[in-house]
Motif scaffolding. Structure first.
Motif, PDB file in Angstrom:
ATOM      1  N   SER A 195      35.439  55.799  63.474  1.00 49.52           N
ATOM      2  CA  SER A 195      34.125  55.817  62.806  1.00 49.52           C
ATOM      3  C   SER A 195      33.011  55.309  63.720  1.00 49.52           C
ATOM      4  O   SER A 195      31.846  55.653  63.523  1.00 49.52           O
ATOM      5  N   THR A 196      33.361  54.495  64.702  1.00 51.15           N
ATOM      6  CA  THR A 196      32.353  53.998  65.653  1.00 51.15           C
ATOM      7  C   THR A 196      32.196  54.951  66.838  1.00 51.15           C
ATOM      8  O   THR A 196      31.482  54.622  67.789  1.00 51.15           O
ATOM      9  N   THR A 279      26.275  53.591  48.168  1.00 53.98           N
ATOM     10  CA  THR A 279      25.154  54.538  48.107  1.00 53.98           C
ATOM     11  C   THR A 279      23.954  54.157  48.962  1.00 53.98           C
ATOM     12  O   THR A 279      22.962  54.874  48.964  1.00 53.98           O
ATOM     13  N   TYR A 280      24.015  53.035  49.665  1.00 56.15           N
ATOM     14  CA  TYR A 280      22.884  52.687  50.526  1.00 56.15           C
ATOM     15  C   TYR A 280      23.388  52.116  51.843  1.00 56.15           C
ATOM     16  O   TYR A 280      24.540  51.693  51.960  1.00 56.15           O
ATOM     17  N   SER A 281      22.508  52.128  52.840  1.00 57.62           N
ATOM     18  CA  SER A 281      22.864  51.667  54.184  1.00 57.62           C
ATOM     19  C   SER A 281      22.699  50.151  54.276  1.00 57.62           C
ATOM     20  O   SER A 281      21.586  49.637  54.166  1.00 57.62           O
ATOM     21  N   HIS A 282      23.790  49.471  54.481  1.00 56.11           N
ATOM     22  CA  HIS A 282      23.746  48.009  54.578  1.00 56.11           C
ATOM     23  C   HIS A 282      23.111  47.560  55.893  1.00 56.11           C
ATOM     24  O   HIS A 282      22.447  46.518  55.941  1.00 56.11           O
ATOM     25  N   ALA A 283      23.287  48.335  56.942  1.00 56.54           N
ATOM     26  CA  ALA A 283      22.703  47.977  58.234  1.00 56.54           C
ATOM     27  C   ALA A 283      21.181  48.037  58.183  1.00 56.54           C
ATOM     28  O   ALA A 283      20.491  47.218  58.805  1.00 56.54           O
ATOM     29  N   LYS A 284      20.634  48.975  57.403  1.00 55.10           N
ATOM     30  CA  LYS A 284      19.184  49.148  57.344  1.00 55.10           C
ATOM     31  C   LYS A 284      18.501  48.052  56.532  1.00 55.10           C
ATOM     32  O   LYS A 284      17.380  47.650  56.850  1.00 55.10           O
ATOM     33  N   THR A 293      27.171  42.135  57.493  1.00 50.88           N
ATOM     34  CA  THR A 293      26.892  43.559  57.693  1.00 50.88           C
ATOM     35  C   THR A 293      27.994  44.212  58.527  1.00 50.88           C
ATOM     36  O   THR A 293      28.420  45.335  58.246  1.00 50.88           O
ATOM     37  N   PRO A 297      31.687  48.070  57.228  1.00 48.41           N
ATOM     38  CA  PRO A 297      32.476  49.262  57.594  1.00 48.41           C
ATOM     39  C   PRO A 297      33.977  49.001  57.645  1.00 48.41           C
ATOM     40  O   PRO A 297      34.770  49.915  57.393  1.00 48.41           O
ATOM     41  N   LYS A 300      35.000  49.264  53.988  1.00 48.88           N
ATOM     42  CA  LYS A 300      34.936  50.662  53.539  1.00 48.88           C
ATOM     43  C   LYS A 300      36.112  51.458  54.097  1.00 48.88           C
ATOM     44  O   LYS A 300      36.731  52.259  53.392  1.00 48.88           O
TER      45      LYS A 300
END
Length: 556
Positions: A195-196, A279-284, A293, A297, A300
């Motif tokens: 994934s990375t 449903t949302y980006s945790h990094a953002k 943060t 992943p 997940k």
């Protein structure tokens, strides 16, 4: 007392108050609970703690770590339900404490406390710590193996000790339930790296340290078994694991989506919050990089590995996906923490999910006592003859038992409609503690009555024969209850006779009285057997004994 110390104390007290009371208030349930407790009991009787047995025959389905924990409890509390479930209650308190401490390290006290509360106040995660099955211990070991490897990747200076700890815990997971513990860890690490886009990698030194530590821990039993008993047992163990993955066990062949439904409903309410976290980006939303943060992943990936792996596996049992409870609870806590700090928004779908799934579960909780009070009206709609006979059991129900479910749903509505807008922390604490209290009351009051229908008559019979010099055997169905509740003494007969044991009990020249138990819907097969005599029929179970005739001179 510091804030951290006070929260640790609260968590320990909550765990003790919710997990330990009434552990012995209901009989162990067939199959798994009784199966594992019986293996522990036979270790004590035979004095053989290196070989797992059932009915004094080798049992190659599970390694022995959890059975060792149960035998320790049985040495302290006796061979009973409380002792069989005691290890998981201890693991439950330890799990809540670990989640708080890890959450604190990842972010702060508040996040750690929310995470622990989410685990305490979710349906199946809560119930599993009051059970006698292997999975809570197994899952905790895997989670810690993943967590310490995560720490190894974000703290390069501490990579070696963290990798070593990861290997130790995965080795313990393998000692608890087998190679699948290592498989879940390996797949999680692999797919995280994928994934990375391979920006992260695993060094050969890490693989070596992890592998050696994992192997050394697992070898506590596997190597000893191999040295003392050769390849036969190990071969049977591996063959069983392969069959479990490739062939559905009877009654456990479910559709592909089975585990997704189980987790959605069974992990209420945390499953709803976890969906929102996807449903949302945790990094953002985080202003700067944080360990919290970075762990998202990993959790997940763990979730998808567990869910897809056990959806592919042909044998599907509820607790196979229970490892997902850790990432689900983490993601739920992450959403609630972000919502608490105005970094994530609540939407109508979260409310809809909480109210709809909450309504379904509350309805079921309220319906069980109602059904118990109206069995005669419901029986005509049931097609299963065994279930119909089960419902003939005399159980004393009360109208107030329905209010466990009714009041629980009222609290959910109040929390979503009022507390969510007035005090976010009060909402989180109320919902999680209301769920925990609901499950506590239902387990103490209602579950023992359910057990009376499902197996009560049979277990009463086994217990009535305890201490008598007789044989007890079940016909036409699989069960471990007669072994544990009759407390079958050490015997080599069943092992020596093997597949012929049942035929010998039915037709051979036995040396003491023989009693049989079968189910109502299987009785027809044995009704006209010349050596069997009906004793009684009760709540779906049929009780038989060998006739006293010239072919069976030893029977009295």
């Amino acid at each position: 007392m510091t804030k951290t110390s006070s929260k640790i104390l609260y968590i320990i007290l909550l765990g003790i108050c919710f997990y330990f009371p009434f552990l012995g208030g209901v009989h162990l349930f067939d199959w798994d609970e009784i199966n594992f407790a019986e293996s522990a009991r036979e270790m004590i009787l035979t004095g053989n703690y290196s070989r797992v047995q059932i009915d004094f025959k080798p049992f190659w389905e599970k390694p022995p770590l959890f059975f060792w924990m149960q035998t320790a409890a049985m040495h302290i509390f006796g061979i009973n339900e409380f002792a069989a479930r005691f290890p998981n209650a201890c693991v439950g308190v330890l799990t809540l404490l670990i989640l708080f401490l890890i959450g604190k390290k990842l972010k702060d006290n508040t996040f750690g406390f929310i995470w622990a509360l989410m685990y305490l106040g979710a349906f199946t995660p809560h119930l599993y710590f009051k059970s006698g099955i292997i999975d809570p211990t197994f899952n905790l070991c895997i989670f810690l193996g993943i967590y310490f490897f995560f720490r190894a990747k974000i703290e390069p200076k501490k990579s070696m000790p963290n990798t070593l700890l990861a290997g130790v815990f995965i080795g313990l997971a393998i000692l608890t339930k087998g190679p699948v513990g290592g498989l879940i860890w390996a797949l999680t690490v692999f797919f995280y790296i994928v994934s990375t886009k391979f920006k992260q990698s695993v060094k050969w030194k890490e693989i070596l340290i992890f592998g050696i530590s994992c192997l050394l821990v697992a070898s506590i039993w596997f190597a000893n078994e191999l040295i003392n008993n050769g390849f036969w047992f190990i071969n049977e163990f591996i063959t069983y694991q392969i069959r479990l993955f490739s062939t559905p066990d009877a009654g456990h062949g479910q559709p592909f989506y089975y585990h997704f439904v189980v987790v959605l409903i069974g992990c209420f309410p945390i499953s709803i919050f976890a969906i929102r976290a996807f449903t949302y980006s945790h990094a953002k939303i985080d202003s700067a990089f944080t360990e919290l943060t970075a762990f998202v992943p990993w959790m997940k990936t763990t979730f998808w590995v567990v869910m897809i792996l056990f959806s592919i596996v042909t044998t599907k049992i509820v607790h196979y996906s229970s490892m997902s409870y850790f990432p689900v609870s983490f993601l739920a806590a992450k959403f609630l923490y972000d919502w608490l700090n105005e970094r994530a928004t609540w939407n109508k779908w979260v409310s809809f999910g909480i109210l709809s799934i909450g309504f379904i579960l509350s309805l079921v909780l309220a319906a069980v006592p109602y059904v118990g009070m109206h069995t005669q009206e419901i029986i005509p709609f049931i097609k299963d003859p065994f279930a119909v006979k089960n419902l003939e059991a005399v159980v004393d129900w009360h109208i107030y038992e329905m209010f466990i479910g009714i009041v629980y749903f009222a609290v959910i509505v109040f929390a979503v409609a009022f507390l969510r807008k007035q005090s976010k922390k009060a909402f989180i604490y109320t919902l999680s503690l209301a769920t925990a209290v609901c499950l506590f009351l239902f387990g103490a009051i209602v579950v023992p009555k359910i057990e009376r229908y499902t197996q009560g008559a049979a277990i009463d019979f086994y217990e009535s024969k305890r201490g008598q010099d007789v044989y007890i055997h079940v016909l036409g169905f699989k069960s471990y209850a007669h072994l544990f509740y009759f407390q079958k003494p050490v015997s080599k007969v069943s092992a020596e006779k093997g597949e012929a044991y049942e035929d010998w009990l039915l037709n051979g020249k036995v040396d003491k009285p023989v009693f049989f138990v079968t189910k109502f819907d299987r009785y027809e097969e044995y009704r006209n057997h010349p050596n069997l005599e009906l004793i009684k029929e009760e709540n779906g179970f049929v009780f038989l004994k060998r006739r006293n005739d010239t072919k069976n001179l030893f029977l009295k």
